[in-house]
Design an enzyme around this catalytic site. Structure first.
Site, short mmCIF file in Angstrom:
data_model
loop_
_atom_site.label_atom_id
_atom_site.label_comp_id
_atom_site.label_asym_id
_atom_site.label_seq_id
_atom_site.Cartn_x
_atom_site.Cartn_y
_atom_site.Cartn_z
N HIS A 10 45.00 -11.38 -32.71
CA HIS A 10 45.72 -12.25 -33.62
C HIS A 10 45.95 -13.63 -33.03
O HIS A 10 47.09 -14.08 -32.88
CB HIS A 10 47.06 -11.61 -34.00
CG HIS A 10 47.52 -11.98 -35.37
ND1 HIS A 10 48.01 -13.23 -35.67
CD2 HIS A 10 47.56 -11.27 -36.52
CE1 HIS A 10 48.33 -13.25 -36.95
NE2 HIS A 10 48.07 -12.09 -37.49
N GLU A 54 49.96 -9.79 -29.75
CA GLU A 54 49.55 -10.90 -30.61
C GLU A 54 49.55 -12.16 -29.74
O GLU A 54 50.23 -12.22 -28.72
CB GLU A 54 50.53 -11.08 -31.78
CG GLU A 54 51.93 -11.53 -31.35
CD GLU A 54 52.48 -12.66 -32.20
OE1 GLU A 54 51.68 -13.45 -32.74
OE2 GLU A 54 53.70 -12.80 -32.29
N HIS A 64 55.25 -4.29 -39.12
CA HIS A 64 56.28 -4.97 -39.91
C HIS A 64 55.75 -5.29 -41.30
O HIS A 64 54.58 -5.07 -41.59
CB HIS A 64 56.82 -6.21 -39.20
CG HIS A 64 55.81 -7.30 -38.99
ND1 HIS A 64 54.76 -7.19 -38.11
CD2 HIS A 64 55.69 -8.54 -39.56
CE1 HIS A 64 54.04 -8.30 -38.14
NE2 HIS A 64 54.58 -9.15 -39.01
N ASP A 118 53.73 -8.59 -34.44
CA ASP A 118 54.28 -9.93 -34.21
C ASP A 118 55.66 -9.77 -33.59
O ASP A 118 56.42 -8.89 -33.98
CB ASP A 118 54.39 -10.69 -35.53
CG ASP A 118 53.03 -11.03 -36.11
OD1 ASP A 118 52.03 -10.91 -35.37
OD2 ASP A 118 52.96 -11.39 -37.29
N HIS A 135 55.11 -8.02 -43.06
CA HIS A 135 54.25 -9.14 -43.45
C HIS A 135 52.91 -8.62 -43.98
O HIS A 135 52.35 -7.69 -43.43
CB HIS A 135 54.00 -10.09 -42.27
CG HIS A 135 55.12 -11.08 -42.10
ND1 HIS A 135 55.40 -11.67 -40.90
CD2 HIS A 135 56.02 -11.58 -42.98
CE1 HIS A 135 56.43 -12.50 -41.04
NE2 HIS A 135 56.82 -12.45 -42.30
N ASP A 159 49.95 -9.67 -43.84
CA ASP A 159 48.78 -9.66 -42.95
C ASP A 159 48.84 -8.48 -41.97
O ASP A 159 47.96 -8.29 -41.14
CB ASP A 159 48.61 -10.99 -42.21
CG ASP A 159 49.80 -11.34 -41.33
OD1 ASP A 159 50.91 -10.90 -41.66
OD2 ASP A 159 49.62 -12.06 -40.34
N HIS A 160 49.89 -7.66 -42.11
CA HIS A 160 49.99 -6.45 -41.30
C HIS A 160 50.05 -5.18 -42.15
O HIS A 160 49.86 -4.08 -41.63
CB HIS A 160 51.21 -6.53 -40.36
CG HIS A 160 51.03 -7.54 -39.28
ND1 HIS A 160 50.68 -7.21 -37.99
CD2 HIS A 160 51.11 -8.90 -39.32
CE1 HIS A 160 50.56 -8.32 -37.27
NE2 HIS A 160 50.80 -9.36 -38.05
ZN LIG Z 1 54.45 -11.35 -39.01
#
Ligand SMILES: [Zn+2]
EC number: 3.1.27.-
Length: 628
Positions: free
Chosen positions: A442, A261, A126, A236, A128, A130-131
Site C-alpha cells: 500500500h 502499509e 478496518h 492502515d 475503509h 479500499d480495505h
Molecule cells: Zn484506511
C-alpha cells in the site's frame, strides 16, 4: 511439552532414519535449561517444511497528491500462506475504477476449486472501502462461505459504507454487475466480530489476535499465528494519537514477518498542530468575509476529527456562523463513535463522562434549504455525495461566488488530514514488534524503496516490496516442542551426568509423531506403542579360503587366529562349530565344486558395521600357516 518430561531438556534432532513411516529414529538430544525443545532439521517423514508465502493480489499505488480530503485510494488484498494455512488479509476495492479493475483478481488465489476450500479465513483490518469494499462481491458473487473476522466497530460500520457505495454505483450511476443490498446482508452474516487482544482460535492450529491501530474507529492490526510461526498485518495505522483516537500499539511479538502499509513511506509530516492551525485560519478567514465553506470529508474518520476541531474553535472564538454536516451517513457515524467510545482516545473517554464531545453545540444537521441562506456557513459533505447528490447541488449554488471556499470563482484548498503512519511511525512500529522481516504494501514503489533501505539499515532485517500479483516466500525455522518420556530420561540420567545448560549432550531415542505431537521415547516403548515387531538388519559376506581340511578344522583355525588378533573383543567358538566376535557370526562351509577351498560365511548387524567390515578384510588376507 508433554507431562512426562517436565524436566529441563532441549532437543536438537539431527540424523533421522525413517523406520515404519510414522516414527523416526536416531536423534540427538541436548540437555539444557529451556522447557521447550527446538528442532532444526527438515525430515523426510514429517509434513513439508513450513513456509510463509504471501501474495499481494493487489496493491494499487497511492497517489498522494490526489485531490480530495485525505482519501485512501487503492485496493488492499493480500494472501498469506503460513504453516499450511491460507489467510486473506483485507478485501478492498479501487474507487478510481468503474470496471473489473475495481475489484481484486481473485483467480490468483485458486484457479480451480472453491475459495472456501482453499481459504481458512478472511481478516478485514478496518471499514475503509479500499480495505473491505470488495467483500460482498468476493463472498456472494465469487463465492466464499468461510469465516470473516473483523472488530465490532468495523462490523457495525462496514455494511453502512458498503450500502452507501452501492447506492451511488447502482442507483445513481446505473452500474450493472454489482452486489445487491441482500448480498451485503448475507456477506455480513459470515462475519465473526473480535475484541482487541482476544486470541481467537480459527481452528486447532490457526489463531488470530487484534491490536489497536488508531487510524479510524475500529481499525486493527492482526497477528496471525500457526504453531511458532506468525505474521502481523497492520492494515492502515497511525502512530500518533489525534483528537479522537489513540495511537497504534503492538507488543514485542517478534513475528516472522510484519506486513505494513507504507502510504507515507518518505514523509515526516509537519506537526499536526501546524496543519490544524492552518485549517482553522482558512475556515475562519472565509467565514469572516461572509463566505461559505464546503468541506468534503469521508463521513467516518476525519469528519469527527474536524468536527471536534471546529467545535472547540467556535466555542473559544465565540463564533456564530452555523456549521452543518450532511445528514444520514455522518449522523450514523457519530452514533457509532458514541457506541464504541472505548475505542476512542483517553481524553475523549474522560470528557465523555462530563460532557459528550460528540454531542456538538455548534454543529447541526444540514437541510437542503439551508444552502440558500444568506451569510457565512460551514458544511461537511462526503466526497461520494459531491459526485452525485445533495452536495453537488450546494457546490453548484456556491461555485459562482469568490467569497466562498470552492472552485471556479471560489477558492479551493487541499489539506491532508489523513491518519496514516509516516516514515517515523512505520520505523517506530517495526521497533515495537521486532519482526524477523518486513514487507511493505500500500505505497508508491519509489518511496517504498527508500523506506526499505532505511529499515534494512536500522533493524538489520530483510525487507520486501512485492508488486501486484507477485509472491514472496520466506523460509522459517520453527520451534517444535517434543515431549520426552520419563523412562528415557531416567535411563540417560543413570549414565551419571546431570543436566547442564552449558554442556549439551547426546540422547538417543525414537521420535514418534502422533496427531501432530512429537514424543521421544525408548525404542522398546515405541515398538510396544505402535504394536510393531523389531526387525534386524544383517549384512552378510562370503570369504573364500584355500584350505583342504575339514570345515570344523577350518573354523578352529579361524577361531585361533581371531582370538590372537582381536584381543579386546569377545571371540567365541560355539558348540555348533561357528565362531562369533561380538554379534558377528562366522561359519565355515565346503565349496560346492572345489574340495580344496572353504567358504566362510560372515554376517553382522548394522550396529557392528565397523567391526564387521574390519573382520572381513582381515579374513580376506588369509589365515597364518597352522603350526604343524
Ligand atoms: Zn484506511
Amino acid at each position: 511439552m508433554c507431562s512426562q518430561g517436565r524436566s529441563t531438556v532441549k532437543a536438537e534432532l539431527f540424523l533421522l532414519f525413517s523406520f515404519a513411516g510414522l516414527y523416526l529414529m536416531g536423534s540427538l538430544v541436548r540437555y539444557g535449561e529451556s522447557q521447550r525443545l527446538s528442532y532444526h532439521t527438515a525430515f523426510a517423514q514429517l509434513p513439508p517444511p513450513s513456509w510463509l508465502s504471501l501474495s499481494t493480489l493487489l496493491r494499487s499505488h497511492f497517489v498522494e497528491d490526489l485531490p480530495g480530503a485525505g482519501q485512501d485510494v487503492g485496493r488492499s488484498c493480500i494472501l498469506v500462506s503460513i504453516g499450511g494455512k491460507n489467510v486473506m488479509l483485507d478485501c478492498g476495492m479501487h474507487m478510481g475504477f468503474n470496471d473489473d479493475r475495481r475489484f481484486p483478481d481473485f483467480s490468483y488465489i485458486t484457479r480451480n476449486g472453491r475459495l472456501t476450500d482453499f481459504l481458512d479465513c478472511v481478516i478485514i483490518s478496518h471499514f475503509h472501502l479500499d480495505h473491505c469494499g470488495a467483500l460482498p462481491y468476493f463472498s456472494e458473487m465469487v463465492g466464499y462461505d468461510g469465516p470473516i473476522y473483523m472488530t465490532h466497530p468495523t462490523q457495525a460500520i462496514c455494511p453502512i459504507l458498503l450500502e452507501d457505495y452501492r447506492k451511488i454505483a447502482v442507483d445513481k450511476k446505473g452500474e450493472a454487475n454489482f452486489f445487491t443490498s441482500q448480498m451485503i446482508k448475507d456477506c455480513m452474516k459470515k462475519v465473526v466480530a473480535v475484541h482487541l487482544h482476544q486470541t481467537v482460535q480459527v481452528d486447532d492450529e490457526l489463531e488470530i489476535k487484534a491490536y489497536y491501530a488508531g487510524h479510524v474507529l475500529g481499525a486493527a492490526m492482526f497477528q496471525i499465528k500457526v504453531g511458532s510461526e506468525s505474521v502481523v498485518y497492520t492494515g492502515d495505522y497511525n502512530m500518533t494519537p489525534d483528537r479522537h483516537l489513540g495511537a497504534a500499539w503492538i507488543d514485542k511479538c517478534r513475528p516472522n514477518l510484519l506486513i505494513t502499509e507504507s502510504t507515507y513511506a518518505t514523509t515526516i509530516r509537519d506537526s499536526k498542530r501546524c496543519r490544524e492551525r492552518d485549517f482553522l485560519k482558512k475556515v475562519h478567514e472565509a467565514v469572516e468575509r461572509g463566505g461559505k465553506v464546503l468541506i468534503p470529508v469521508f463521513a467516518l474518520g476525519r469528519a469527527q476529527e474536524l468536527c471536534i476541531l471546529l467545535e472547540t474553535f467556535w466555542e473559544r472564538m465565540n463564533l456564530k456562523a452555523p456549521i452543518y454536516f450532511s445528514t444520514g451517513l455522518t449522523e450514523k457515524a457519530n452514533h457509532y463513535y458514541k457506541l464504541f467510545i472505548t475505542w476512542t482516545n483517553q481524553k475523549i473517554r474522560k470528557t465523555f463522562v462530563q460532557r459528550n464531545m460528540f454531542e456538538f453545540k455548534h454543529i447541526k444537521a444540514f437541510d437542503r434549504a439551508f444552502a440558500d441562506n444568506p451569510g457565512p456557513m460551514v458544511v461537511f459533505a462526503t466526497p461520494g455525495m459531491l459526485h452525485a447528490g445533495q452536495s453537488l447541488q450546494i457546490f453548484r449554488k456556491w461555485a459562482g461566488n469568490e467569497k466562498n471556499m470552492l472552485e471556479v470563482k471560489m477558492q479551493v484548498e487541499y489539506m491532508s488530514f489523513s491518519a496514516h503512519a509516516d516514515a517515523k511511525g512505520i520505523m517506530q512500529l517495526v521497533g515495537q514488534a521486532e519482526p524477523e522481516s518486513v514487507l511493505l504494501v500500500h505505497g508508491e514503489a519509489k518511496k517504498m524503496e527508500f523506506l526499505k533501505q532505511k529499515i534494512e539499515q536500522e533493524f538489520r532485517v530483510s525487507c520486501y516490496m512485492p508488486a501486484n500479483g507477485e509472491t514472496v516466500t520466506l523460509p522459517t525455522s520453527p520451534s517444535i516442542p517434543v515431549g520426552i518420556s520419563l523412562g528415557l530420561l531416567k535411563r540417560e540420567m543413570a549414565q551419571g551426568l546431570l543436566p547442564d545448560a552449558k554442556k549439551p549432550r547426546l540422547l538417543h531415542g525414537t521420535l514418534i509423531m502422533k496427531d501432530s505431537n512429537f514424543r521421544l521415547v525408548s525404542s522398546e516403548q515405541a515398538l510396544k506403542e505402535l504394536g510393531l515387531a523389531e526387525h534386524q538388519l544383517r549384512f552378510t559376506c562370503r570369504v573364500h579360503l584355500h584350505d583342504p581340511r575339514k570345515e570344523q578344522e577350518t573354523a578352529m583355525r579361524v577361531y585361533s587366529h581371531l582370538k590372537s588378533v582381536l584381543k579386546e573383543h569377545c571371540v567365541q567358538h560355539l558348540p555348533d562349530g561357528s565362531v562369533t566376535v561380538e554379534s558377528i557370526l562366522i561359519q565355515a562351509a565346503a565349496h560346492s565344486e572345489d574340495p580344496g577351498t572353504k567358504v566362510l560365511l560372515v554376517s553382522w548387524t548394522y550396529q557392528d558395521e565397523e567391526l564387521g567390515s574390519h573382520l572381513t578384510s582381515l579374513l580376506k588376507k588369509g589365515l597364518p600357516q597352522a603350526a604343524s
